[in-house]
Design a protein around this motif. Structure first.
Motif, PDB file in Angstrom:
ATOM      1  N   MET A   1       0.856  -1.178   0.000  1.00  0.00           N
ATOM      2  CA  MET A   1       0.000   0.000   0.000  1.00  0.00           C
ATOM      3  C   MET A   1       0.891   1.227   0.000  1.00  0.00           C
ATOM      4  N   THR A   2       0.514   2.203  -0.777  1.00  0.00           N
ATOM      5  CA  THR A   2       1.266   3.447  -0.789  1.00  0.00           C
ATOM      6  C   THR A   2       0.582   4.469   0.094  1.00  0.00           C
ATOM      7  N   GLY A   3       1.341   5.444   0.571  1.00  0.00           N
ATOM      8  CA  GLY A   3       0.816   6.472   1.446  1.00  0.00           C
ATOM      9  C   GLY A   3      -0.295   7.286   0.836  1.00  0.00           C
ATOM     10  N   LYS A   4      -0.367   7.359  -0.487  1.00  0.00           N
ATOM     11  CA  LYS A   4      -1.391   8.195  -1.120  1.00  0.00           C
ATOM     12  C   LYS A   4      -2.805   7.641  -0.917  1.00  0.00           C
ATOM     13  N   ASN A   5      -2.920   6.433  -0.399  1.00  0.00           N
ATOM     14  CA  ASN A   5      -4.221   5.800  -0.219  1.00  0.00           C
ATOM     15  C   ASN A   5      -4.678   5.736   1.230  1.00  0.00           C
ATOM     16  N   TRP A   6      -4.028   6.447   2.151  1.00  0.00           N
ATOM     17  CA  TRP A   6      -4.410   6.341   3.555  1.00  0.00           C
ATOM     18  C   TRP A   6      -5.831   6.832   3.784  1.00  0.00           C
ATOM     19  N   THR A   7      -6.594   5.977   4.434  1.00  0.00           N
ATOM     20  CA  THR A   7      -7.904   6.344   4.972  1.00  0.00           C
ATOM     21  C   THR A   7      -7.838   6.022   6.452  1.00  0.00           C
ATOM     22  N   TRP A   8      -8.829   6.459   7.211  1.00  0.00           N
ATOM     23  CA  TRP A   8      -8.811   6.174   8.649  1.00  0.00           C
ATOM     24  C   TRP A   8      -8.786   4.673   8.890  1.00  0.00           C
ATOM     25  N   GLN A   9      -9.600   3.931   8.143  1.00  0.00           N
ATOM     26  CA  GLN A   9      -9.650   2.482   8.360  1.00  0.00           C
ATOM     27  C   GLN A   9      -8.348   1.807   7.956  1.00  0.00           C
ATOM     28  N   LYS A  10      -7.737   2.253   6.863  1.00  0.00           N
ATOM     29  CA  LYS A  10      -6.477   1.645   6.440  1.00  0.00           C
ATOM     30  C   LYS A  10      -5.365   1.914   7.449  1.00  0.00           C
ATOM     31  N   LEU A  11      -5.361   3.100   8.054  1.00  0.00           N
ATOM     32  CA  LEU A  11      -4.375   3.372   9.105  1.00  0.00           C
ATOM     33  C   LEU A  11      -4.548   2.408  10.267  1.00  0.00           C
ATOM     34  N   ILE A  12      -5.792   2.166  10.652  1.00  0.00           N
ATOM     35  CA  ILE A  12      -6.080   1.234  11.746  1.00  0.00           C
ATOM     36  C   ILE A  12      -5.689  -0.185  11.336  1.00  0.00           C
ATOM     37  N   ASP A  13      -6.106  -0.600  10.152  1.00  0.00           N
ATOM     38  CA  ASP A  13      -5.808  -1.955   9.681  1.00  0.00           C
ATOM     39  C   ASP A  13      -4.309  -2.217   9.572  1.00  0.00           C
ATOM     40  N   GLU A  14      -3.547  -1.208   9.189  1.00  0.00           N
ATOM     41  CA  GLU A  14      -2.099  -1.348   9.022  1.00  0.00           C
ATOM     42  C   GLU A  14      -1.340  -1.090  10.325  1.00  0.00           C
ATOM     43  N   ARG A  15      -2.094  -0.883  11.423  1.00  0.00           N
ATOM     44  CA  ARG A  15      -1.521  -0.661  12.745  1.00  0.00           C
ATOM     45  C   ARG A  15      -0.571   0.524  12.762  1.00  0.00           C
ATOM     46  N   MET A  16      -0.992   1.607  12.128  1.00  0.00           N
ATOM     47  CA  MET A  16      -0.206   2.833  12.110  1.00  0.00           C
ATOM     48  C   MET A  16      -0.544   3.690  13.329  1.00  0.00           C
ATOM     49  N   THR A  17       0.381   4.535  13.711  1.00  0.00           N
ATOM     50  CA  THR A  17       0.176   5.529  14.755  1.00  0.00           C
ATOM     51  C   THR A  17       0.283   6.894  14.096  1.00  0.00           C
ATOM     52  N   LEU A  18      -0.635   7.781  14.440  1.00  0.00           N
ATOM     53  CA  LEU A  18      -0.623   9.144  13.914  1.00  0.00           C
ATOM     54  C   LEU A  18      -0.465  10.083  15.101  1.00  0.00           C
ATOM     55  N   THR A  19       0.628  10.849  15.097  1.00  0.00           N
ATOM     56  CA  THR A  19       0.924  11.766  16.184  1.00  0.00           C
ATOM     57  C   THR A  19       0.945  13.182  15.646  1.00  0.00           C
ATOM     58  N   ALA A  20       0.278  14.085  16.359  1.00  0.00           N
ATOM     59  CA  ALA A  20       0.263  15.504  16.002  1.00  0.00           C
ATOM     60  C   ALA A  20       1.259  16.239  16.884  1.00  0.00           C
ATOM     61  N   PHE A  21       1.979  17.193  16.284  1.00  0.00           N
ATOM     62  CA  PHE A  21       2.978  17.980  16.983  1.00  0.00           C
ATOM     63  C   PHE A  21       2.665  19.462  16.804  1.00  0.00           C
ATOM     64  N   CYS A  22       2.615  20.210  17.906  1.00  0.00           N
ATOM     65  CA  CYS A  22       2.416  21.647  17.842  1.00  0.00           C
ATOM     66  C   CYS A  22       3.760  22.298  17.522  1.00  0.00           C
ATOM     67  N   HIS A  23       3.751  23.197  16.538  1.00  0.00           N
ATOM     68  CA  HIS A  23       4.978  23.873  16.136  1.00  0.00           C
ATOM     69  C   HIS A  23       5.123  25.255  16.774  1.00  0.00           C
ATOM     70  N   ASN A  24       4.268  25.566  17.738  1.00  0.00           N
ATOM     71  CA  ASN A  24       4.420  26.807  18.489  1.00  0.00           C
ATOM     72  C   ASN A  24       5.625  26.615  19.409  1.00  0.00           C
ATOM     73  N   HIS A  25       6.648  27.458  19.264  1.00  0.00           N
ATOM     74  CA  HIS A  25       7.895  27.253  20.006  1.00  0.00           C
ATOM     75  C   HIS A  25       7.720  27.363  21.523  1.00  0.00           C
ATOM     76  N   LEU A  26       6.638  27.954  21.995  1.00  0.00           N
ATOM     77  CA  LEU A  26       6.384  28.041  23.432  1.00  0.00           C
ATOM     78  C   LEU A  26       5.576  26.851  23.945  1.00  0.00           C
ATOM     79  N   CYS A  27       5.028  26.069  23.051  1.00  0.00           N
ATOM     80  CA  CYS A  27       4.159  24.957  23.442  1.00  0.00           C
ATOM     81  C   CYS A  27       4.850  23.606  23.232  1.00  0.00           C
ATOM     82  N   ASN A  28       5.130  23.272  21.974  1.00  0.00           N
ATOM     83  CA  ASN A  28       5.775  22.000  21.598  1.00  0.00           C
ATOM     84  C   ASN A  28       5.045  20.759  22.107  1.00  0.00           C
ATOM     85  N   HIS A  29       3.743  20.840  22.240  1.00  0.00           N
ATOM     86  CA  HIS A  29       2.929  19.711  22.693  1.00  0.00           C
ATOM     87  C   HIS A  29       2.838  18.665  21.586  1.00  0.00           C
ATOM     88  N   SER A  30       2.774  17.409  21.950  1.00  0.00           N
ATOM     89  CA  SER A  30       2.513  16.347  20.980  1.00  0.00           C
ATOM     90  C   SER A  30       1.475  15.408  21.572  1.00  0.00           C
TER      91      SER A  30
END
Length: 90
Positions: A1-30
């Motif tokens: 599977m190529t990355g261009k086909n990611w759907t929510w279900q395919k991410l789950i099925d492929e056991r992927m982890t999706l992490t969000a990162f804040c780029h505010n230099h005072l926050c840097n939350h993930s």
């Protein structure tokens, strides 16, 4: 599977982890995103590519909209070769 086909279900099925990162230099939350909740909210076949997801995100800590995403395969042992290892030829 190529990355261009990611759907929510395919991410789950492929056991992927999706992490969000804040780029505010005072926050840097993930935060690891709950893929099942996102699938239930947007639908299993909704596109889950970075350019589809990022505009919908805000940092849970500071509310900022400068958010990046990291897609990571789950490489923990499960007794079976995971899909990432299969693609790598292990």
């Amino acid at each position: 599977m190529t990355g261009k086909n990611w759907t929510w279900q395919k991410l789950i099925d492929e056991r992927m982890t999706l992490t969000a990162f804040c780029h505010n230099h005072l926050c840097n939350h993930s935060q690891k995103l709950d893929l099942a909740k996102l699938r239930d909210r947007f639908g299993p076949d909704a596109q889950a590519m970075e350019w589809d997801v990022r505009p919908k995100l805000r940092c849970a800590r500071c509310g900022g909209d400068k958010v990046g995403l990291s897609y990571t395969p789950d490489t923990s042992p499960t007794g079976d070769i995971n899909t990432y290892a299969k693609r790598k030829g292990s």
